[in-house]
Every structure is written in C-alpha cells, then in structure tokens.
Design an enzyme around this catalytic site. Structure first.
Site, mmCIF file in Angstrom:
data_model
loop_
_atom_site.group_PDB
_atom_site.id
_atom_site.type_symbol
_atom_site.label_atom_id
_atom_site.label_comp_id
_atom_site.label_asym_id
_atom_site.label_seq_id
_atom_site.Cartn_x
_atom_site.Cartn_y
_atom_site.Cartn_z
ATOM 1 N N GLU A 22 13.472 76.598 9.548
ATOM 2 C CA GLU A 22 14.450 76.278 8.509
ATOM 3 C C GLU A 22 15.378 77.476 8.315
ATOM 4 O O GLU A 22 14.944 78.617 8.368
ATOM 5 C CB GLU A 22 13.754 75.949 7.177
ATOM 6 C CG GLU A 22 13.001 74.634 7.208
ATOM 7 C CD GLU A 22 12.738 74.038 5.818
ATOM 8 O OE1 GLU A 22 13.256 74.595 4.815
ATOM 9 O OE2 GLU A 22 12.019 73.032 5.753
ATOM 10 N N HIS A 84 19.909 74.351 2.996
ATOM 11 C CA HIS A 84 18.841 74.681 3.942
ATOM 12 C C HIS A 84 18.721 73.557 4.948
ATOM 13 O O HIS A 84 19.261 72.469 4.739
ATOM 14 C CB HIS A 84 17.522 74.990 3.225
ATOM 15 C CG HIS A 84 16.805 73.797 2.672
ATOM 16 N ND1 HIS A 84 17.186 73.173 1.518
ATOM 17 C CD2 HIS A 84 15.717 73.132 3.122
ATOM 18 C CE1 HIS A 84 16.356 72.170 1.267
ATOM 19 N NE2 HIS A 84 15.457 72.115 2.230
ATOM 20 N N HIS A 86 16.490 71.057 7.732
ATOM 21 C CA HIS A 86 15.233 70.341 7.965
ATOM 22 C C HIS A 86 15.089 70.087 9.458
ATOM 23 O O HIS A 86 15.598 69.092 9.960
ATOM 24 C CB HIS A 86 15.240 68.997 7.218
ATOM 25 C CG HIS A 86 14.884 69.095 5.780
ATOM 26 N ND1 HIS A 86 14.886 68.009 4.941
ATOM 27 C CD2 HIS A 86 14.475 70.152 5.036
ATOM 28 C CE1 HIS A 86 14.510 68.398 3.718
ATOM 29 N NE2 HIS A 86 14.268 69.690 3.759
ATOM 30 N N ASP A 97 11.133 70.233 -2.110
ATOM 31 C CA ASP A 97 12.459 70.703 -2.541
ATOM 32 C C ASP A 97 12.710 70.315 -3.994
ATOM 33 O O ASP A 97 13.242 71.105 -4.775
ATOM 34 C CB ASP A 97 13.569 70.087 -1.671
ATOM 35 C CG ASP A 97 13.513 70.591 -0.241
ATOM 36 O OD1 ASP A 97 13.020 71.708 -0.027
ATOM 37 O OD2 ASP A 97 13.969 69.856 0.656
HETATM 38 ZN ZN LIG Z 1 13.773 71.005 2.341
#
Ligand SMILES: [Zn+2]
Length: 144
Positions: A22, A84, A86, A97
């Site tokens: 990530e 961010h 995935h 999250d």
């Molecule tokens: Zn996430």
C-alpha cells in the site's frame, strides 16, 4: 471534489509503483466553500510506515504530517484529505479504513482509495468522511 489531471496521474502512478504494498499520501488544496467543490491542487507522497502488514495496511507518521502541514501553510493551502492504495483489492474504503477514520478524521475530510490490479491497472475513487454516519460517502471525482 476536483483534482488536476497531473495530480490524479501522480497518485495512480504512485499506487502502481508501490505495488504490491500500500502507498499513501496527502491531498493539499482548497476545502469545500459555499457553492464550490474542494479542489486538490497538490499531492504529497508519504512513506508508508506500516511495518507488520504493509500489503494491507498503511500508516502516516505524525512527524510527516506535521512537516506537510507546515508546507501547506507556506503555500496558502490546506490538508484537505488523504489517499492510499489497495493492491489487488477494490477501490473503496475497507472496514479497517472506516474504523481508523472514525478515530482520526473529522467531518468532510476527503479520502481517495486507489485500487491497483496486478500492479498495472489503477482505479481511483473518492470518498468523504461523515461524522453523522461515522462512515464514508462516495464523492464524485472530477478532473480539472
Ligand atoms: Zn484501505
């Protein structure tokens, strides 16, 4: 929300480059104002400080955030959100999250989640955190 074409491209490229881990970063720009969308004018890549499970988690260090906050102020911009990626997971916030956001984010903070399929195809999505539901609402994403 609106975002510059180059800024969006930079986020997608960051997600592909960081695969299979990530990646994360901060969105700088102008917050929602009366009658106007939030505008992302700059994106700042941040090192993912998660050490145990960086394929499925990310962590932004407080000292990175403080530094970026200072940079934003110098540019007459605000931190209006985060992003961010995935890796091989859908372009939407996970339950983790949501839980982390509920502890740390305040109402109206933007969050972009980039799905990265096999390190190649990167799919953007945008969300806004709402205190009232303690969750994310999908946010229309328009490029400038
Ligand atoms: Zn996430």
């Amino acid at each position: 929300m609106r975002i510059g074409t180059a800024e969006l491209a930079a986020i997608l490229a960051h997600g592909r480059r960081g695969y299979p881990f990530e990646v994360c970063g901060v969105l700088l720009g102008q917050p929602v104002r009366e009658g106007a969308d939030a505008v992302v004018e700059r994106v700042v890549e941040v090192v993912n400080r998660e050490t145990e499970s960086p394929r499925v988690r990310y962590q932004i260090a407080p000292e990175d955030l403080i530094r970026i906050q200072r940079e934003a102020r110098d540019q007459d911009r605000e931190i209006i959100g985060f992003y961010h990626s995935h890796p091989d997971h859908p372009a939407r916030p996970s339950e983790t999250d949501r839980r982390i956001a509920a502890e740390g984010l305040s109402d109206g903070v933007l969050h972009m989640v980039i799905g990265v399929d096999q390190g190649e195809r990167a799919t953007p999505s945008a969300w806004v955190f709402r205190d009232s539901t303690q969750g994310f609402d999908e946010e229309p994403l328009r490029t400038l």
